[in-house]
Design a protein around this motif. Structure first.
Motif, PDB file in Angstrom:
ATOM      1  N   PRO A 274      -0.263  22.477  38.775  1.00 51.73           N
ATOM      2  CA  PRO A 274       1.230  22.944  39.066  1.00 51.73           C
ATOM      3  C   PRO A 274       1.526  23.292  40.261  1.00 51.73           C
ATOM      4  CG  PRO A 274       0.497  24.297  37.090  1.00 51.73           C
ATOM      5  CD  PRO A 274      -0.837  23.626  37.927  1.00 51.73           C
ATOM      6  N   GLU A 275       0.605  23.859  41.091  1.00 49.42           N
ATOM      7  CA  GLU A 275       0.708  24.009  42.525  1.00 49.42           C
ATOM      8  C   GLU A 275       0.754  22.814  43.381  1.00 49.42           C
ATOM      9  OE1 GLU A 275      -1.729  25.915  46.303  1.00 49.42           O
ATOM     10  OE2 GLU A 275      -1.821  26.856  44.125  1.00 49.42           O
ATOM     11  N   LEU A 276      -0.183  21.914  43.114  1.00 41.86           N
ATOM     12  CA  LEU A 276      -0.360  20.736  43.737  1.00 41.86           C
ATOM     13  C   LEU A 276       1.084  19.814  43.254  1.00 41.86           C
ATOM     14  CD1 LEU A 276      -4.223  19.709  43.691  1.00 41.86           C
ATOM     15  CD2 LEU A 276      -2.630  20.367  45.503  1.00 41.86           C
ATOM     16  N   GLU A 277       1.443  19.757  42.030  1.00 40.16           N
ATOM     17  CA  GLU A 277       2.769  18.774  41.763  1.00 40.16           C
ATOM     18  C   GLU A 277       3.987  19.334  42.612  1.00 40.16           C
ATOM     19  OE1 GLU A 277       2.819  19.618  37.583  1.00 40.16           O
ATOM     20  OE2 GLU A 277       1.672  17.941  37.177  1.00 40.16           O
ATOM     21  N   ALA A 278       4.017  20.834  42.474  1.00 39.99           N
ATOM     22  CA  ALA A 278       4.947  21.496  43.360  1.00 39.99           C
ATOM     23  C   ALA A 278       4.951  21.137  44.841  1.00 39.99           C
ATOM     24  CB  ALA A 278       5.114  22.876  43.240  1.00 39.99           C
ATOM     25  N   LEU A 279       3.961  20.897  45.594  1.00 42.45           N
ATOM     26  CA  LEU A 279       3.532  20.533  46.815  1.00 42.45           C
ATOM     27  C   LEU A 279       3.952  19.053  46.875  1.00 42.45           C
ATOM     28  CD1 LEU A 279       2.436  21.244  49.641  1.00 42.45           C
ATOM     29  CD2 LEU A 279       0.228  20.300  48.797  1.00 42.45           C
ATOM     30  N   ALA A 280       3.572  18.096  46.122  1.00 35.91           N
ATOM     31  CA  ALA A 280       4.349  16.853  46.148  1.00 35.91           C
ATOM     32  C   ALA A 280       5.623  16.749  46.057  1.00 35.91           C
ATOM     33  CB  ALA A 280       3.534  16.114  45.078  1.00 35.91           C
ATOM     34  N   LYS A 281       6.328  17.395  45.303  1.00 37.64           N
ATOM     35  CA  LYS A 281       7.759  17.323  45.468  1.00 37.64           C
ATOM     36  C   LYS A 281       8.381  17.936  46.513  1.00 37.64           C
ATOM     37  CE  LYS A 281       8.120  17.586  40.263  1.00 37.64           C
ATOM     38  NZ  LYS A 281       8.510  18.156  39.232  1.00 37.64           N
ATOM     39  N   LYS A 282       7.590  18.971  47.236  1.00 34.86           N
ATOM     40  CA  LYS A 282       7.989  19.579  48.258  1.00 34.86           C
ATOM     41  C   LYS A 282       8.169  18.708  49.368  1.00 34.86           C
ATOM     42  CE  LYS A 282       6.954  23.493  51.679  1.00 34.86           C
ATOM     43  NZ  LYS A 282       6.170  24.507  52.069  1.00 34.86           N
ATOM     44  N   ASN A 283       7.053  17.642  49.356  1.00 38.08           N
ATOM     45  CA  ASN A 283       6.968  16.577  50.609  1.00 38.08           C
ATOM     46  C   ASN A 283       7.827  15.341  50.158  1.00 38.08           C
ATOM     47  OD1 ASN A 283       4.623  17.050  52.612  1.00 38.08           O
ATOM     48  ND2 ASN A 283       4.102  17.981  51.007  1.00 38.08           N
ATOM     49  N   GLY A 284       8.557  15.426  49.021  1.00 33.42           N
ATOM     50  CA  GLY A 284       9.712  14.351  48.944  1.00 33.42           C
ATOM     51  C   GLY A 284       9.433  13.503  47.789  1.00 33.42           C
ATOM     52  N   ALA A 285       8.256  13.697  47.087  1.00 31.49           N
ATOM     53  CA  ALA A 285       7.717  12.785  46.045  1.00 31.49           C
ATOM     54  C   ALA A 285       8.153  13.096  44.611  1.00 31.49           C
ATOM     55  CB  ALA A 285       6.212  12.610  46.004  1.00 31.49           C
ATOM     56  N   SER A 286       8.287  12.387  43.700  1.00 30.89           N
ATOM     57  CA  SER A 286       8.687  12.744  42.339  1.00 30.89           C
ATOM     58  C   SER A 286       7.565  13.556  41.597  1.00 30.89           C
ATOM     59  CB  SER A 286       9.164  11.486  41.610  1.00 30.89           C
ATOM     60  OG  SER A 286       7.815  10.504  41.289  1.00 30.89           O
ATOM     61  N   GLY A 287       6.297  12.962  42.353  1.00 28.26           N
ATOM     62  CA  GLY A 287       5.079  13.679  41.469  1.00 28.26           C
ATOM     63  C   GLY A 287       3.865  13.004  42.050  1.00 28.26           C
ATOM     64  N   ILE A 288       2.833  13.324  41.388  1.00 33.44           N
ATOM     65  CA  ILE A 288       1.544  12.466  41.742  1.00 33.44           C
ATOM     66  C   ILE A 288       1.105  11.514  40.553  1.00 33.44           C
ATOM     67  CG2 ILE A 288      -0.859  13.063  42.432  1.00 33.44           C
ATOM     68  CD1 ILE A 288      -0.221  16.023  42.523  1.00 33.44           C
ATOM     69  N   ASN A 289       0.856  10.495  41.065  1.00 37.52           N
ATOM     70  CA  ASN A 289       0.382   9.063  40.064  1.00 37.52           C
ATOM     71  C   ASN A 289      -1.153   8.830  40.436  1.00 37.52           C
ATOM     72  OD1 ASN A 289       0.881   7.117  38.717  1.00 37.52           O
ATOM     73  ND2 ASN A 289       1.149   5.619  40.200  1.00 37.52           N
ATOM     74  N   LEU A 290      -1.794   9.193  39.783  1.00 37.63           N
ATOM     75  CA  LEU A 290      -3.414   9.011  39.753  1.00 37.63           C
ATOM     76  C   LEU A 290      -3.490   7.568  38.986  1.00 37.63           C
ATOM     77  CD1 LEU A 290      -6.260   9.755  40.633  1.00 37.63           C
ATOM     78  CD2 LEU A 290      -6.471  10.581  38.264  1.00 37.63           C
ATOM     79  N   VAL A 291      -4.142   6.310  39.686  1.00 35.66           N
ATOM     80  CA  VAL A 291      -4.421   5.397  38.946  1.00 35.66           C
ATOM     81  C   VAL A 291      -5.868   4.874  39.353  1.00 35.66           C
ATOM     82  CG1 VAL A 291      -2.232   4.435  39.100  1.00 35.66           C
ATOM     83  CG2 VAL A 291      -3.712   3.763  41.173  1.00 35.66           C
ATOM     84  N   GLY A 292      -6.462   4.092  38.295  1.00 33.83           N
ATOM     85  CA  GLY A 292      -8.005   3.773  38.305  1.00 33.83           C
ATOM     86  C   GLY A 292      -8.181   2.339  38.987  1.00 33.83           C
TER      87      GLY A 292
END
Length: 620
Positions: A274-292
Motif C-alpha cells: 500500500p505504501e508503494l501504491e500510494a507513492l505511485a499515485k503521489k507521483n501522478g500514476a494511476s498505480g503500478i503495473n507489473l508485467v512479465g
C-alpha cells in the motif's frame, strides 16, 4: 513492402517506430551480420587452444585437420558438447538457486519466503527418503534443500530423480553408460573432454553430451520446477492477458525479464505494498503495473495471472514504447543492447544478479536473505522515475490476447479426475492422435512466431494435443490458441475432449525449465502402459530455437526417447558423422532422434507420421 520479421502486428508497429526513431533492434543487427560465418554455421571452427583458431574447409580444398590433427568430426562434436554443457549449466544453476532458497526458508535466512505447497514438499521428501515425523515444516524444508543440493555433486552414482524414469529407459541408459552421475560432474566432464588433447571420438563425445543433458532435464531443470512449486505454489489453470498492449499508459510500468522466479515472486508481492501504491499515485500514476517478459514472465503468469508483455524478441520493443519505468532483469536471454537502448528513453535498466552484470545498467543486487526489501527498492526506483517519462514519445500497441496458462502435471491430472486413464483411453480411441511438445526460443533468422503458431495450428487440426513452454507458449498465447474456445480449430476428436474437460487444445505448461513437467508426464503415461517413453505416440519440436539451453533441451528430449524436429539448423552439418548420429543412429541407440525442417507445415507432417508409426506399433 510486407514485413517478414514477425506475424505479430504489435511487433510490426514497434519496428516502424524503431525505424522512424533510428533505433536498432535484433533484426537490424542480424541483417548487419549477413553473410554470417560459414565455418561457424557448419560447426567446423575450433578455438579450444591457442594453436588456432582452426577451421576445416567444407569443400575439401583447404585444411582438413586442425593444427593438433582434429578432424571436422571431432571439432563439430566437441563444439556441440560444449553447447550442451553451457545450456545444462544455465538451467541447473537456476535450479541450484531455487533449492538454496528452500534451504534458506528452512534455516530462517530467507525469511520473506514461505512454503506454498506443503503437499509437494512432503511428496519430494518421500522421494528423497527423508522422514518427516516429529519435524517442523522449517526443519523439513532445510533437510530437503540440503539433500537436493547434494544432487549437484552426489557420490551415490546417479541423481535421485532418475527413479521417475521407466525401467526400460533406465536400462537403455545403463547399457550406453549415460545415466547422469551428478549434475555438476557431467558439466565439468564435458569441459574436460573437450579440452585440447582429450576426447576425439565423435560418438564418445555425443554420448557424453546426452548424459550431460540428462543431468539437466532429469536433474537441474526438474529440481528448479519442483522446488519452485513448493516455494511459490504448483500452477493451476489461470486466465490472463499478453502482448505489448498490457503496458499501461497511466501506470508505473515495470517489466521483469529473465528466468528465475526467486526475484519475480518478490516483485509480485512488492507492487501490492500500500505504501508503494500510494507513492505511485503521489507521483501522478494511476498505480503500478507489473508485467512479465520471457520465462520469468511465464513463471508469474502461471501462478498469479500477471500479464506477459511478450516473448524473447519483444524485450527491446517494450522499452521502445517509451512507457517503461524499469526493465528489471536477472539471468539468461537478456540482450546486452537493452542498457544502451534504455538510455535513449527514461527507462531504468536494472540488473539484479551477481552472475549477470551489464555495462550501463543500474545494479541492485538481489539477495534472498532480504528479498522483499530489495524488491521494494526496485519498485521505488521505478515509481520515482515515472515523472521523467516523455509522454510525447509514448506509443503502446493496442494488441492484447487472452490466454489460459498454468497446466502443471498436477493440474492436468486433476482435470482428468486424478488418473491418466481418461487421457490414455482418448489416445487409444484416436480422439487424441498423440501429443506434441512445442518449446523453445525466438530467432530473428525466422519470421517471429510464424513457425510456432502455424505448426501448432496444423497439429491440433489433426487431433494432436499440443503442450508448450517458454517463448513458444507465449507465441500461441498471443495468437489466441491457449483458450478453451480454440477447440473449434482442432480436429473433431481433440475438440470433443477439450469441450468435455473445459481445456484448450494447447496447454501452457510453464517456462523453459518446466519442460521437465513434460518429461514427468511422459514417464507417468509410459509406466501406466508398461512401455518405454520411446514407444509412446509423442514428439517434440523447437521451431525457432537459438540458445545453448535449447541444445541441452533437445539432447535430453532425444535421449529420453522422443523424436524431435528443429526449425533452425544446428552447427553440425560440417560433420557427416555427427549429422548421421543425431538424425539416424540415435534412433537405434536411444529411441529418439532429430530432424530439421524449417517449414512448419512439413514439420507438422513429420510429427504426425511419427505419431502414426508409434500408434501402429502399439496396436492402437
Amino acid at each position: 513492402m510486407k514485413n517478414v520479421h514477425s506475424i505479430d502486428p504489435a511487433v510490426t508497429k514497434m519496428l516502424e517506430i524503431a525505424r522512424k526513431q533510428g533505433m536498432e533492434t535484433a533484426w537490424d543487427r542480424y541483417l548487419a551480420q549477413k553473410p554470417q560465418c560459414g565455418f561457424g554455421e557448419l560447426g567446423i571452427c575450433c578455438r579450444n587452444c591457442n594453436m588456432g583458431p582452426c577451421r576445416i574447409d567444407p569443400f575439401g580444398e583447404g585444411p582438413q585437420k586442425g593444427v593438433c590433427g582434429a578432424t571436422a568430426d571431432t571439432i563439430v562434436a566437441r563444439n556441440l558438447l560444449r553447447m550442451i554443457a553451457a545450456g545444462a549449466s544455465a538451467h541447473s544453476d537456476h535450479g541450484r538457486d531455487v533449492v538454496e532458497t528452500l534451504r534458506g526458508v528452512g534455516t530462517g535466512e530467507a525469511k520473506d519466503y514461505t512454503i506454498k505447497d506443503e503437499k509437494k514438499l512432503m511428496t519430494l521428501c518421500k522421494e528423497f527418503n527423508i522422514t518427516t515425523e516429529d519435524k517442523s515444516i522449517h526443519e523439513i524444508a532445510q533437510e530437503l534443500g540440503e539433500a537436493a543440493l547434494e544432487e549437484f555433486g552426489t557420490q551415490k552414482g546417479y541423481i535421485q530423480t532418475i527413479e521417475r524414469v521407466p525401467l526400460q529407459r533406465k536400462e537403455i541408459w545403463k547399457n550406453l553408460g549415460i545415466i547422469p552421475r551428478g549434475i555438476d560432474r557431467e558439466i565439468v566432464e564435458s569441459l574436460h573432454r573437450t579440452h585440447m588433447g582429450v576426447d576425439h571420438d565423435p560418438a564418445s563425445l555425443i554420448l557424453h553430451g546426452l548424459r550431460c543433458s540428462l543431468s539437466d532435464g532429469w536433474g537441474g531443470s526438474m529440481l528448479a520446477t519442483e522446488f519452485s512449486d513448493v516455494l511459490f505454489g504448483t500452477p493451476r489453470p489461470i486466465r490472463g492477458q499478453c502482448n505489448l498492449g498490457v503496458i499501461r499508459e497511466d501506470a508505473v510500468n515495470i517489466v521483469v525479464h529473465g528466468h528465475e522466479p526467486v526475484l519475480s515472486e518478490m516483485l509480485v508481492e512488492a507492487v501490492q505494498d500500500p505504501e508503494l501504491e500510494a507513492l505511485a499515485k503521489k507521483n501522478g500514476a494511476s498505480g503500478i503495473n507489473l508485467v512479465g517478459m520471457c520465462c520469468t514472465g511465464n513463471e508469474i503468469l502461471m501462478r498469479h495471472g500477471i500479464p506477459s508483455a511478450g516473448n524473447f524478441l519483444h524485450q527491446e520493443l517494450a522499452v521502445m514504447t517509451g512507457a517503461i519505468e524499469a526493465m528489471v532483469v536477472d539471468v539468461q536471454c537478456i540482450m546486452p543492447s537493452l542498457a544502451q537502448l534504455a538510455s535513449c528513453y527514461h527507462t531504468k535498466f536494472i540488473s539484479t544478479s551477481p552472475k549477470a552484470k551489464f555495462p550501463g545498467a543500474l545494479h541492485i543486487q538481489f539477495e534472498e536473505h532480504h528479498a522483499l526489501d530489495v524488491a521494494r527498492e526496485i519498485v521505488r526506483q521505478a515509481i520515482e522515475n515515472y515523472p521523467h517519462r516523455n509522454k510525447s514519445r509514448v506509443f503502446i500497441p493496442k494488441e492484447t490476447a487472452e490466454y489460459v496458462g498454468g497446466f502443471s502435471v498436477e493440474a492436468i491430472l486433476e482435470a482428468l479426475g486424478g488418473t491418466w486413464t481418461p487421457l490414455i483411453e482418448a489416445i487409444k480411441s484416436k480422439k487424441i492422435r498423440g501429443i506434441a511438445a512445442l518449446v523453445g526460443c525466438n530467432n530473428p533468422k525466422v519470421t517471429h512466431d510464424y513457425n510456432h503458431v502455424n505448426m501448432t495450428k496444423a497439429l491440433i487440426a489433426q487431433d494432436v494435443l499440443v503442450v508448450e513452454t517458454g517463448c513458444a507458449a507465449i507465441a500461441s498465447a498471443k495468437a489466441g490458441l491457449l483458450l478453451p474456445e480454440t477447440a473449434q480449430l482442432a480436429g473433431s476428436g481433440l475438440a470433443s475432449v477439450c469441450r468435455t474437460l473445459g481445456i484448450p487444445p494447447v496447454l501452457h505448461m510453464g517456462s523453459c525449465v518446466d519442460i521437465s513437467r513434460i518429461l514427468v508426464m511422459a514417464a507417468a503415461i509410459a509406466k501406466e502402459l508398461g512401455v518405454d517413453i520411446a514407444d509412446l505416440p509423442i514428439a517434440g519440436a523447437a521451431p525457432e530455437w537459438m540458445s545453448e539451453k535449447a541444445v541441452s533441451i533437445g539432447a535430453y528430449v532425444v535421449a529420453s526417447g522422443i523424436f524431435t524436429v528443429l526449425g533452425t539448423v544446428p552447427p553440425v552439418l560440417g560433420s557427416k558423422t555427427v549429422t548421421e548420429i543425431l538424425t539416424q543412429k540415435a534412433k537405434y541407440l536411444v529411441g529418439g532422434y532429430f530432424a530439421v525442417e524449417p517449414d512448419p507445415f512439413k514439420a507438422a507432417e513429420l510429427i504426425i507420421n511419427h505419431i502414426d508409426e508409434k500408434r501402429a506399433a502399439l496396436g492402437i
